[in-house]
Design an enzyme around this catalytic site. Structure first.
Site, PDB file in Angstrom:
ATOM      1  N   GLY A 425       5.653 -17.813  -8.766  1.00 47.29           N
ATOM      2  CA  GLY A 425       4.429 -18.094  -9.229  1.00 47.29           C
ATOM      3  C   GLY A 425       4.202 -18.981  -8.142  1.00 47.29           C
ATOM      4  O   GLY A 425       3.945 -18.436  -7.239  1.00 47.29           O
ATOM      5  N   GLY A 428      -0.672 -25.731  -7.257  1.00 48.24           N
ATOM      6  CA  GLY A 428      -1.173 -26.350  -5.759  1.00 48.24           C
ATOM      7  C   GLY A 428      -1.174 -25.987  -4.600  1.00 48.24           C
ATOM      8  O   GLY A 428      -1.763 -26.998  -3.884  1.00 48.24           O
ATOM      9  N   GLY A 430       1.007 -24.105  -3.046  1.00 46.62           N
ATOM     10  CA  GLY A 430       1.220 -22.786  -2.164  1.00 46.62           C
ATOM     11  C   GLY A 430       1.375 -21.626  -3.598  1.00 46.62           C
ATOM     12  O   GLY A 430       1.895 -21.905  -4.550  1.00 46.62           O
ATOM     13  N   ASP A 543       5.585 -35.259  -6.849  1.00 44.24           N
ATOM     14  CA  ASP A 543       5.169 -33.930  -8.175  1.00 44.24           C
ATOM     15  C   ASP A 543       6.189 -33.779  -8.621  1.00 44.24           C
ATOM     16  O   ASP A 543       6.753 -32.525  -9.098  1.00 44.24           O
ATOM     17  CB  ASP A 543       3.967 -32.800  -7.487  1.00 44.24           C
TER      18      ASP A 543
END
Length: 746
Positions: A425, A428, A430, A543
């Site tokens: 995957g 934002g 990495g 996040d």
């Protein structure tokens, strides 16, 4: 005088070997050209100019043109000394139905070839010839009754002209048959019982001939009266294998005292015939010409086509050639190249410029060492900047610390040099790769995005804290790599996708029950609660979203991706940071103040609860502005007491409306614009635990009139009341479930 007598005797003996007739084979008395065809020895067209009677040809004039003929019947097209073949024109035999007589009749020359007897030099080539039959109801035979006893058949049939195909000779309209070795005679016949006109009006003729296979390509137009015969003018090429047949093999020829050995050239070699007994002569390697003549094999000037390297020099010699290279290089025969002559270069250089070479080598190796040291210093500086020294000190002092510091080379090997096929995957903060460590353990390796100077200074400290987090609902950090510009993190591998995929994406088709989704939400809340309340110092995720909640083999939730995480600040100056996170989940208060707090994670978790309830994405890029934010849509529905309008249908079908309203109330208070009014993650986790217990006991009754003023600051939009007809698992009579012990009743 004695010398001259011996020389004369040799000439007489040599001439006696060549001359069955009157002329020496290589002399000017023998013509070696008939028309456009060269006639090489051992063949001849003049008396005494051939090796023997079997090699005699005639040069006849036909149509004003000279043509060499074999046995006065077969025109010779060319003769090959190296292959031992003669290409001649053979006659096509036709077999047609005569409308006038009502019978089948032959036309053209009677089919066949008579090479004489077994002593004849010629054999019909079994490799290059095929017996070819053309027709639509044709049955032809080829036989050698007096020689090999061979008899073969060619059958060509066709029902319709549409069945025919250009280039195909497999039985439909055309048939080809091989012949055996040792044939010097054959004859061709057709069966009279086959009448082509009785069935096929478009073809009344059949054809048969032994011919060179490579010179023939079937055409559908041949299935027409005389079309095949007219195309080739009645004759087609045929290949004859020739050899000297007076002995069986080369060995016998060399031992034969009475016969004549035909390979007269000193640079010739004998080759056994592959078609019956006998032998042929060829020039040895490096020579070309006529091996049947004295001095007939001449040296080949191989240098004329430059077989040596482009930067080399070719020198021709008798029977071969030699390649050489300019000074400083040597010729390597294996790969035909001029390679540097290292020994010569070193010898000359050491003799003339020994000191200079030593200095140059010293400078070269010195530069290599300096570059290597420079690279090591850069890695060490990165390691120091990212807190590697601090990590090592702590790892030494805390020997039980289960944390690894990986080298860059280890992680490159684990991910096949970070191959794109290993990507799990991207985000934002990495890219995450699947890797296999040298102990065969699957891991998730995250190459972080760019970090600022403050993060570099605190990185080692944060890695120590994250490495000590051991909670079943938080992804375990196994180690990191600090000798690169941007640190690389190594986590445990969680294989079953994300909560986002379960609600919206590729795993949506699994149709997970609402109770499972509620359990996953509760487990995620427990993980975040642990980070906020029990980590030392506390950790703010920063996040929180469904795509950062991973699912293991048993669909247990694990909070992941700490790319935006910070340690709980110890002073106000540390509150200020760049706005980061994911649109749709961002705390509005954080957007205004740039102050990331634990209540920012609570707001984001409230959005996750909305995704579970509504099945919708947190942010839509299309549609009216007021309909883009899931939070605004939900809060508007709650304000209008119209929760049912936003709930996803399968959720309403699985659980009671009272339970769903209770979960909606929890989401609403998490989404409060003021962070101080939001519950803590521990309170959210406790409330979700209570709601889960309510769904597991049939004796729990939900009461919508429960007072929740302490939570909502006004009238409640829903609540819960429990009637005890027993006790839930883990409770006792002294400690009954108290519905107001939750955050709603604080």
């Amino acid at each position: 005088m004695q010398v001259f007598l011996q020389l004369g005797l040799c000439i007489v003996l040599l001439a006696a070997q060549y001359v069955p007739g009157t002329a020496v084979p290589g002399s000017s008395q023998c013509r070696r050209q008939c028309g456009n065809v060269e006639i090489p020895y051992p063949f001849g067209i003049d008396p005494g100019c051939s090796l023997g009677e079997g090699f005699d040809l005639t040069c006849e004039v036909q149509g004003g043109v000279q043509k060499p003929m074999l046995r006065s019947d077969f025109e010779v097209l060319n003769i090959s000394l190296t292959e031992g073949t003669a290409r001649v024109l053979n006659y096509i035999l036709g077999f047609c139905y005569n409308n006038s007589t009502g019978s089948m009749e032959y036309f053209g020359r009677y089919g066949g070839y008579n090479g004489g007897d077994s002593s004849s030099p010629y054999r019909l080539s079994d490799v290059q010839n095929r017996f070819t039959v053309i027709g639509c109801n044709a049955l032809g035979s080829i036989s050698d009754p007096d020689g090999t006893g061979y008899q073969g058949y060619g059958v060509a049939t066709c029902r319709n002209q549409s069945d025919l195909m250009d280039g195909s000779c497999s039985g439909i309209g055309c048939s080809q048959t091989t012949i055996p070795k040792r044939m010097y005679y054959y004859e061709t016949t057709f069966f009279h019982s086959v009448n082509t006109s009785q069935i096929f009006k478009f073809n009344r003729c059949s054809y048969g001939v032994l011919m060179e296979a490579a010179a023939f390509k079937f055409s559908t137009t041949y299935i027409d009266t005389n079309k095949f015969n007219d195309t080739y003018d009645g004759r087609v090429p045929m290949i004859l294998d020739w050899a000297v047949r007076d002995v069986k093999s080369c060995d016998a020829a060399k031992l034969n005292k009475t016969g004549t050995y035909a390979c007269l050239s000193s640079n010739s070699k004998c080759v056994d015939s592959t078609n019956d007994q006998g032998y042929m002569c060829n020039c040895t390697n490096g020579y070309e010409g006529n091996p049947y003549l004295p001095d007939g094999c001449k040296d080949v000037n191989e240098c004329s086509h430059n077989p040596c390297p482009s930067d080399g020099l070719c020198r021709n010699n008798v029977g071969g050639y030699r390649c050489s290279c300019r000074v400083g290089k040597k010729y390597v025969k294996e790969n035909n190249t001029c390679s540097p002559d290292t020994g010569l270069i070193i010898g000359i250089t050491m003799g003339l410029f020994g000191l200079m070479v030593i200095v140059m080598i010293t400078i070269f190796w010195g530069q290599m060492i300096l570059q290597k040291r420079k690279l090591n210093r850069v890695k060490q500086e990165y390691f120091r900047q990212h807190g590697g020294l601090l990590l090592f000190d702590r790892m030494k002092s805390e020997k039980g610390l289960a944390f690894n510091v990986f080298s860059e080379a280890e992680l490159i090997h684990a991910t096949d040099n970070f191959d794109s096929s290993r990507i799990l995957g991207k985000g934002g903060h990495g890219t995450v790769y699947k890797g296999i460590t040298k102990t065969n353990m699957p891991v998730a390796i995250k190459r972080c995005g760019v970090v600022d100077e403050r993060q570099k200074k605190e990185f080692g400290q944060e890695m120590l804290i994250l490495s000590q987090i051991n909670h079943k609902n938080v992804v375990k950090l196994l180690g990191c790599c600090l000798e690169v510009e941007v640190p690389i993190l190594v986590y445990e591998c969680v294989p079953n996708g994300t909560l986002f995929e379960l609600i919206h994406g590729k795993n949506q088709a699994l149709q997970i029950s609402f109770s499972t989704l509620l359990r996953i939400a509760h487990e995620a809340a427990e993980g975040l609660s642990f980070l906020h309340s029990y980590a030392s110092p506390p950790i703010i995720h920063g996040d929180v979203k469904t795509s950062n909640i991973l699912l293991d083999d048993n669909y247990m939730a694990k909070v992941s991706d700490f790319g935006a995480s910070i340690l709980a600040p110890s002073d106000k100056e540390q509150f200020v940071t760049m706005v980061q996170g994911t649109c749709g989940y961002l705390d509005p208060e954080y957007m205004q103040t740039c102050q990331l707090t634990d209540k920012s994670d609570v707001y984001s978790f409230g959005v996750i609860l909305l995704e579970i309830l509504t099945g919708q994405l947190p942010l839509k890029l299309e549609g009216p502005e007021k309909q883009r934010s899931l939070s605004l849509i939900f809060l508007s529905a709650m304000k209008e007491n119209n929760l049912d309008a936003v709930l996803v249908s399968y959720v309403k079908g699985q659980e009671s409306m009272e339970l769903l309203r209770g979960l909606a109330d929890l989401a609403k208070i998490c989404l409060d614009m003021c962070g101080d009014n939001r519950p803590s993650m521990k309170e959210v986790a406790d409330e979700l635990n209570r709601l889960r217990k309510l769904t597991t006991h049939p004796w729990v009754r939900l009461d919508v009139e429960t007072d929740a003023e302490s939570l909502l600051g006004g009238e409640s939009t829903g609540g819960y009341q429990i009637e005890l007809s027993g006790y839930p698992m883990g409770e006792s009579e002294d400690q009954p479930i108290n519905p107001r012990s939750s955050y709603y009743a604080r």
